[in-house]
Design an enzyme around this catalytic site. Structure first.
Site, PDB file in Angstrom:
ATOM      1  N   ASP A 108       0.799  -1.248   0.044  1.00 22.38           N
ATOM      2  CA  ASP A 108      -0.083  -0.053   0.003  1.00 22.38           C
ATOM      3  C   ASP A 108       0.738   1.397   0.063  1.00 22.38           C
ATOM      4  O   ASP A 108       0.129   2.392  -0.169  1.00 22.38           O
ATOM      5  CB  ASP A 108      -0.984   0.007   0.996  1.00 22.38           C
ATOM      6  CG  ASP A 108      -0.327  -0.243   2.519  1.00 22.38           C
ATOM      7  OD1 ASP A 108       0.848   0.275   2.701  1.00 22.38           O
ATOM      8  OD2 ASP A 108      -0.636  -0.855   3.529  1.00 22.38           O
ATOM      9  N   HIS A 123       6.732  -7.402  -0.970  1.00 18.77           N
ATOM     10  CA  HIS A 123       5.584  -8.135  -1.822  1.00 18.77           C
ATOM     11  C   HIS A 123       5.318  -7.266  -3.127  1.00 18.77           C
ATOM     12  O   HIS A 123       4.292  -7.462  -3.665  1.00 18.77           O
ATOM     13  CB  HIS A 123       4.516  -8.495  -1.127  1.00 18.77           C
ATOM     14  CG  HIS A 123       4.924  -9.598  -0.185  1.00 18.77           C
ATOM     15  ND1 HIS A 123       3.862 -10.122   0.712  1.00 18.77           N
ATOM     16  CD2 HIS A 123       5.653 -10.458  -0.213  1.00 18.77           C
ATOM     17  CE1 HIS A 123       4.377 -11.343   1.384  1.00 18.77           C
ATOM     18  NE2 HIS A 123       5.597 -11.485   0.910  1.00 18.77           N
ATOM     19  N   ARG A 252      -2.081  -8.357  17.191  1.00 20.02           N
ATOM     20  CA  ARG A 252      -3.354  -9.046  17.699  1.00 20.02           C
ATOM     21  C   ARG A 252      -3.663 -10.359  17.439  1.00 20.02           C
ATOM     22  O   ARG A 252      -3.963 -10.559  16.261  1.00 20.02           O
ATOM     23  CB  ARG A 252      -4.578  -7.999  17.685  1.00 20.02           C
ATOM     24  CG  ARG A 252      -4.525  -6.839  18.610  1.00 20.02           C
ATOM     25  CD  ARG A 252      -5.986  -6.244  18.981  1.00 20.02           C
ATOM     26  NE  ARG A 252      -5.904  -4.881  19.576  1.00 20.02           N
ATOM     27  CZ  ARG A 252      -5.528  -4.889  20.781  1.00 20.02           C
ATOM     28  NH1 ARG A 252      -5.106  -5.950  21.571  1.00 20.02           N
ATOM     29  NH2 ARG A 252      -5.824  -3.706  21.292  1.00 20.02           N
TER      30      ARG A 252
END
Ligand SMILES: [Zn+2]
Length: 280
Positions: A108, A123, A252
Site C-alpha cells: 500500500d 511483496h 493482535r
C-alpha cells in the site's frame, strides 16, 4: 487438562527494556494498515477470503477479467488512504537513528507516504504494473486512464466507492464484471500484471538479499502487525534468531513466529509503536 497460562504476560515496558539502546529493523504486515482503513484479510475479525494465485491469474482469461474489474474499482479506494500513527512512529524512529529500515509485506506504500526512507517493499507495490512478456513497467495511474477509456461507464455503474469492500491488494469485491475489457501491454500486446508478488510466486532474489542485509544491519527485529503466515516474512524472524538477535512481535492474535519470539506482545500496532517512539 489445565489451560496453559504463561508465567507473566509481557508488557510494553518489557519491550522497552529489551530494545532500549538497540538499533532496530522493522518487519510490517497488514496489521499496521488496518488503522488506515485497509482491512487485514488474515486478521482475527476478517471474513475468510481466498487469495488469488499467480497460476489463476495467468491461466484463466475470465478470472483475469474479473480481477482487473475489481482492481480498477479497488485502486481508486487504496489510492485515497493515508498513513496512521503507527507508520508515523516508525518515521520518528528512523529520523532518530534507532530504526535501520522497514521490510514491509504490504503493497500500500503507506510507509513511503508517511516519510520513511529505507523501505523494502517485499511483496511489490500497488502503484506499478509489469508486462509479463516484455517486462516493461508502467504506473498503475497510467493504466487506470487506459482502463477507464476501455470501460467508459464502468466506475459509474458501481456506485459509491466507499461502500465497496476492498482488500490490501486493491481487490474490490463487486458482482458484475463479465463485460469488463482489460488492457494489454501498449508496447507489445503482452499480459499485464500488478507488480505484486502473489501466492505461487517468489519474491525476487535480489530483494530477499537486501532484506536479509537489513536484518543483519540491526541489533533486533521488531515485527509489527503480521501473522507471519507466509514464509516470505517468517524467514526473516528465523534469520534473526539464527544470528542471536532478539525478536519482538507486536500483533493482535497468534502468529507463526510466536514460538521464536523473545517477546510476543498482544497489543494494537499503532498505539504500541507510538509508545515505543515516545519512550525509546
Ligand atoms: Zn509488453
Amino acid at each position: 487438562m489445565l489451560p496453559e497460562t504463561p508465567a507473566t504476560t509481557p508488557t510494553t515496558d518489557d519491550v522497552l527494556h529489551l530494545l532500549r539502546g538497540k538499533r532496530l529493523t522493522a518487519l510490517t504486515g497488514a496489521g499496521i494498515s488496518t488503522d488506515s482503513g485497509i482491512p487485514d484479510y488474515r486478521g482475527p475479525d476478517s471474513p475468510p477470503r481466498n487469495p488469488m494465485t499467480y497460476q489463476q491469474f495467468v491461466g484463466d482469461e475470465a478470472f483475469r477479467r474479473h480481477y482487473w474489474a475489481r482492481n480498477h474499482v479497488g485502486w481508486q479506494r487504496v489510492h485515497r488512504t493515508h498513513p496512521n500513527g503507527g507508520h508515523k512512529a516508525l518515521v520518528r524512529l528512523e529520523e532518530r537513528g534507532i530504526l535501520e529500515g522497514i521490510i514491509t509485506q504490504n503493497v500500500d506504500l503507506l510507509h513511503e507516504d508517511a516519510g520513511s526512507r529505507n523501505v523494502i517493499d517485499l511483496h511489490g507495490r500497488y502503484d506499478r504494473v509489469i508486462c509479463l512478456s516484455c517486462a516493461r513497467v508502467v504506473s498503475r495511474e497510467h493504466l487506470a486512464d487506459r482502463l477507464t477509456e476501455l470501460n467508459p461507464h464502468f466506475l459509474e455503474s458501481i456506485g459509491d466507492l466507499e461502500d465497496v469492500e476492498t482488500a490490501p491488494d486493491a481487490d474490490a469485491v463487486i458482482e458484475s464484471t463479465a463485460h469488463f475489457v482489460p488492457a494489454a501491454c501498449e508496447f507489445c500486446g503482452g499480459m499485464l500484471k500488478p507488480e505484486i508478488v502473489y501466492f505461487g510466486e517468489n519474491v525476487p532474489r535480489e530483494r530477499v538479499e537486501r532484506a536479509y542485509a537489513m536484518v543483519d544491519a540491526a541489533d533486533a527485529l521488531l515485527v509489527a502487525g503480521s501473522s507471519l503466515t507466509v514464509m516470505s516474512g517468517l524467514r526473516f524472524v528465523k534469520h534473526a534468531v539464527k544470528t542471536d538477535k532478539p525478536v519482538v512481535i507486536v500483533n493482535r492474535g497468534a502468529t507463526r513466529g510466536d514460538p521464536l519470539a523473545t517477546i510476543k506482545l498482544e497489543a494494537g500496532v499503532s498505539e504500541t509503536l507510538e509508545e515505543l517512539a515516545d519512550r525509546l
